[in-house]
Scaffold this active site. Structure first.
Site, PDB file in Angstrom:
ATOM      1  CB  ILE A 225      -0.955  -0.028   1.218  1.00 18.19           C
ATOM      2  CG1 ILE A 225      -1.988  -1.164   1.033  1.00 18.19           C
ATOM      3  CG2 ILE A 225      -1.669   1.306   1.380  1.00 18.19           C
ATOM      4  CD1 ILE A 225      -2.904  -1.385   2.222  1.00 18.19           C
ATOM      5  CG  ASP A 244       9.832   0.758   4.434  1.00 20.64           C
ATOM      6  OD1 ASP A 244       9.996   0.181   5.539  1.00 20.64           O
ATOM      7  OD2 ASP A 244       8.886   0.514   3.685  1.00 20.64           O
ATOM      8  CG  ASN A 296       1.611   2.897   4.328  1.00 23.00           C
ATOM      9  OD1 ASN A 296       0.507   2.370   4.273  1.00 23.00           O
ATOM     10  ND2 ASN A 296       2.720   2.279   3.970  1.00 23.00           N
ATOM     11  CB  ALA A 297       5.619   2.720   8.609  1.00 21.43           C
ATOM     12  CG  LEU A 305      -5.218 -10.462  25.071  1.00 19.96           C
ATOM     13  CD1 LEU A 305      -4.221  -9.411  24.614  1.00 19.96           C
ATOM     14  CD2 LEU A 305      -6.476  -9.794  25.586  1.00 19.96           C
ATOM     15  CG  ASN A 358      -9.567  -9.583  12.998  1.00 23.28           C
ATOM     16  OD1 ASN A 358     -10.435 -10.468  13.073  1.00 23.28           O
ATOM     17  ND2 ASN A 358      -8.668  -9.540  12.050  1.00 23.28           N
ATOM     18  CE1 TYR A 364      -2.091  -3.593  11.688  1.00 28.15           C
ATOM     19  CE2 TYR A 364      -4.423  -4.168  11.575  1.00 28.15           C
ATOM     20  CZ  TYR A 364      -3.302  -3.607  11.000  1.00 28.15           C
ATOM     21  OH  TYR A 364      -3.382  -3.047   9.753  1.00 28.15           O
TER      22      TYR A 364
END
Lengths: 458, 428
Positions: A225, A244, A296-297, A305, A358, A364
């Site tokens: 992306i 990056d 974006n990184a 968990l 999720n 995340y």
């Protein structure tokens, strides 16, 4: 490609898939392309907002076909419809909603593939009275339902336009929505307000290169992306600083050279990251300030968990959230050479996982929901400097990373949205390009999902 | 130190190299062309030069295939530079890359170009293997033959022994000795101990590891083919560990040369971007250091001189010409062909007798250990022959820019054939 995946894509497999309702999805209209068919404008009150904005966008329009209040068979458009724009900013009462239905029904039947429904409304808090506010909220449910019902890549969007915003404030948003750039944005609603800094020269935008001469940093630009973001912004005229981690240097330099930008190998979690970005900008661009930064990184360290240790937890929050905050602080220092310009742009990357949660992605999802919180917190504070802060929340996007998901699971993910397919990295990049457009100064504090109206994450 | 000639200043803007790999390692299947292209592309990306026509690119390789006649030009065409960028190949053994830097700096100083790139590449993995002379002669004769019988006759001259390929040798044509054998003689002549050589090697590894950890190479190296650091580097090596290695030449106390205190065969490429100072400023490119001056020298190694000590004379003459002493340099970079090469160079610079024999007014002086190869050198990075010069130029320029305006650095690179190239950089 697994055997199963090969079988699925074989002629016989595709025949079975079609019968099972898994037909090849519609190829979406993308890029700076307009609808092929006519655009109908429905004005539900005296407001000229829709008409004047379409005028600025430079697209002609026609009267809508209106359904009668009785009878099953609605009147039809004589040819496929490119888009329906509804100016519903005067809509306040429940009976008014019927007038919306009456223009939506014929249009929904006539929309061409990748057609558009765009409804302009007032934000809930901008209207008075319980019924008016209820009606403003009703539009959201209506929009989401229309998004789910439209077929062949057609999308629906609801824009809450602040009463202080005028057609020039709305121009970039309506242009984005009508064009193919918004291909994978569906069933969403967001807000457009007044621009707080002097407006930009319209001529630059007319050439399709609204970012010409503007310097934008893209982190995580080596692949996926991030590389698509660098390419799309460069297409729109931006000078790119591609950032990056040093280990990704080979791919990073290829992207930087392709877009004729510069590569900066940098670990964004290092304490000097913000200062190094500013120094690079100040030195390499003759003291110019930065117009925008796209954070974006991002990384994933997926585990349930119950199996997530402190190291996995911290790595994700450091890269996806803490680094972004630390770098912003440096770049927003008004005295910083190479810092963010007044009227600049900050864009974060959230995720539908962050919005919906999720399984296996607690770290995340926390970091990405944090990005949503950050955008909302920063936007009002930076409004006075004309700096906008927004985020995109990608859903299932076809990347090297998602290509590693097992085939069946991947096929389920990519189809579980209203457009029945995964998005392209370009779709995320185009939405970011829209945020960065100098004409989008009235769009701030918004999180736009680029998910094809994914079933998860509302 | 103003340019005495009134010529434009050539400044080092920055550099880029691949991490250096062990021969047969990460770059086993990469050609010299691939490596040089990768180093150029990383440089182009770092400085935003995609599509730019650069005045000239000068580079070379020591190990060269016959197909690589225009290695540099071909790499330019494969890179993101404008295809209108001219290029030249040159060769001066291990000093190839430094000589290329001198060439580019000189052209800039003379106003012939405004911006140029110097580079070097070598792949010991992709070394050219030639046909033996008798086999080659037979094939050429067969090719030139005008009748079938003449062709058959020519090919009939081939014997099984001729099929043995001719691999590149690193031995000196005039003495028949390998470079290691020459260094072993030098080690004896200068009474260099195994301990001193191993200490220097260990320090090189430790210093390079520290520089990597500090992010020093973030703006100097672009990873290639999955390699992100120099593969020869052993951060955890020690004098004790190096002491366990078996000597390669000789025996007893005289046998001091080991794999640990000699450079490893390696693959890699390095580049340096130079420009006229005004051009650099106009293009918003950093001027790390001015390329002040350079000197080349050679010794009579067939007549018995130390093969790898030619830089001593070059340093002496250059400093005399410039009115400088070794104390005037904050950083001194002496290419570590062998640890013994560095130690013998240091000893020779201090030797009144040796220097006078070279025609110098006296001993050149003493190099302070804390200024020598502060971020490691070839023993730890590896030594893809032609790439070493540009590696050192970029590293030194970065060190000097960090130290501040006016600080000076000296580079010394020895080369096969009894030659040496030295140069002075000064922070802008």
């Amino acid at each position: 490609m697994s055997t199963l995946e090969r079988l699925f894509h074989s002629p016989a497999g595709q025949a079975v898939a079609r019968r099972a309702g898994l037909a090849a999805p519609t190829e979406l209209r993308r890029g700076r392309t307009w609808p092929g068919g006519e655009i109908a404008l429905a004005e539900l009150g005296p407001s000229r907002l829709g008409a004047d904005t379409l005028g600025l966008v430079g697209r002609p329009w026609r009267e809508p076909v209106v359904d009668a209040t009785d009878g099953d068979d609605p009147p039809a458009y004589e040819s496929p419809l490119g888009a329906l724009v509804v100016d519903a900013t005067d809509l306040r009462s429940i009976p008014d909603l019927e007038r919306l239905r009456a223009v939506l029904r014929p249009a929904a039947r006539a929309l061409e593939p990748s057609g558009r429904v765009v409804v302009l409304a007032r934000p809930t808090e901008a209207v008075d009275g319980w019924e008016a506010r209820a009606v403003a909220q009703a539009l959201d449910g209506l929009n989401r339902s229309v998004g789910k019902e439209l077929r062949h890549g057609a999308t629906a969007t609801l824009l809450y336009v602040d009463p202080a915003a005028d057609p020039p404030d709305l121009r970039s948003t309506l242009g984005f929505l009508l064009q193919g750039r918004s291909a994978f944005v569906d069933g969403q609603s967001w807000r457009v307000g007044p621009t707080l800094v002097p407006r930009v020269d319209e001529r630059a935008a007319a050439g399709g290169r609204p970012l010409k001469g503007r310097l934008v940093v893209v982190t995580g630009a080596a692949r996926g992306i991030g590389a698509a973001i660098a390419r799309v912004l460069a297409r729109d005229g931006a000078d790119i600083v591609a950032v990056d981690v040093p280990a990704a240097g080979q791919a990073l330099s290829a992207v930087a050279n392709e877009v004729r930008g510069t590569a900066l190998q940098l670990d964004i979690t290092s304490p000097q990251a913000g200062a190094r970005i500013a120094a690079h900008v100040a030195e390499r661009h003759g003291g110019a300030s930065l117009f925008g930064i796209v954070h974006n990184a991002g990384i994933t360290r997926d585990k349930l968990l119950v199996n997530t240790d402190a190291q996995r937890w911290r790595a994700v929050l450091d890269v996806n959230l803490a680094a972004e905050i630390a770098i912003n602080e440096v770049l927003l220092d008004p005295g910083m050479a190479g810092g963010l310009a007044e009227g600049g742009r900050i864009v974060g990357i959230a995720s539908t996982s962050g919005i919906a949660g999720n399984r296996g992605q607690a770290n995340y999802a926390a970091s990405k929901a944090g990005v949503v919180g950050l955008v909302r917190a920063m936007a009002p504070e930076l409004a006075g400097r004309g700096i906008t802060v927004n985020a995109v929340a990608p859903g299932f996007i076809e990347t090297e990373m998602t290509a590693k998901i097992p085939f069946v699971q991947r096929e389920v993910f990519r189809r579980s949205n209203s457009l029945g397919q995964g998005g392209d990295p370009i779709d995320v990049a185009e939405t970011i390009g829209y945020f960065l457009d100098p004409a989008s100064g009235g769009v701030t504090g918004q999180v736009v999902r680029v998910c094809g109206q994914n079933l998860v994450g509302a | 130190m103003p340019s005495p000639t009134g010529l434009p200043d050539a400044v080092v803007i920055g550099g880029n190299r691949t991490p250096f790999a062990k021969s047969g390692g990460a770059y086993a299947n990469a050609s010299a062309h691939d490596l040089l292209t990768a180093a150029l592309d990383g440089l182009v990306a770092r400085f935003g030069l995609a599509g730019t026509r650069v005045g000239e690119v000068a580079a070379g390789a020591v190990l060269k295939h016959s197909r690589d006649v225009s290695l540099t030009r071909e790499a330019v065409l494969s890179s993101a530079l404008a295809p209108e960028t001219p290029a030249v190949d040159l060769q001066l053994a291990c000093a190839t890359g430094l000589e290329a830097t001198v060439l580019i700096a000189n052209k800039i100083a003379l106003g012939q170009i405004q911006v140029g790139i110097a580079g070097g590449v070598d792949s010991a993995s992709d070394a050219p293997i030639a046909l033996s002379d008798p086999l080659r002669r037979a094939l050429l004769a067969a090719n030139a033959a005008t009748s079938l019988s003449a062709r058959v006759k020519a090919l009939a001259a081939i014997r099984p022994s001729h099929l043995k390929p001719d691999t590149p040798r690193l031995s000196e044509p005039r003495t028949g000795l390998s470079m290691g054998e020459h260094q072993a003689l030098t080690n004896l002549a200068w009474n260099l101990t195994r301990q001193a050589q191993d200490e220097l090697a260990a320090a090189s590894h430790h210093r390079l590891a520290r520089a990597w950890d500090a992010g020093f190479f973030d703006d100097l190296v672009t990873p290639y083919l999955g390699l992100t650091r120099d593969a020869v580097l052993r951060p955890d090596t020690s004098v004790e560990r190096l002491a366990t290695l078996k000597p390669v030449f000789g025996s007893g106390d005289a046998a001091t040369l080991t794999a640990g205190n000699s450079t490893a065969l390696s693959d890699g490429a390095a580049t340096v971007l130079l420009a006229e100072a005004g051009w650099a400023a106009e293009h918003h490119l950093p001027a790390l250091a001015r390329f002040v001056d350079a000197e080349v020298a050679a010794v009579d190694h067939p007549g018995g001189a130390d093969l790898l000590l030619a830089p001593v004379g070059a340093i002496g003459r250059l400093l005399t010409r410039r009115g400088l002493g070794l104390d005037d340099f904050q950083f001194i970079e002496i290419h570590e062909a062998f640890a013994g090469t560095v130690l013998a160079t240091l000893a020779a610079l201090e030797s009144e007798e040796y220097c006078r024999r070279l025609g110098l007014p006296g001993a050149v002086g003493t190099v302070e250990e804390s200024r020598l190869n502060v971020n490691g050198s070839s023993l730890a990075t590896g030594h893809p022959f032609a790439a070493t010069g540009p590696r050192i130029v970029a590293t030194l320029a970065t060190l000097l820019a960090g130290r501040g305006p006016g600080s000076r650095g000296l580079i010394s690179v020895c080369a096969a054939g009894g030659q040496g190239v030295v140069a002075i950089l000064e922070a802008v």
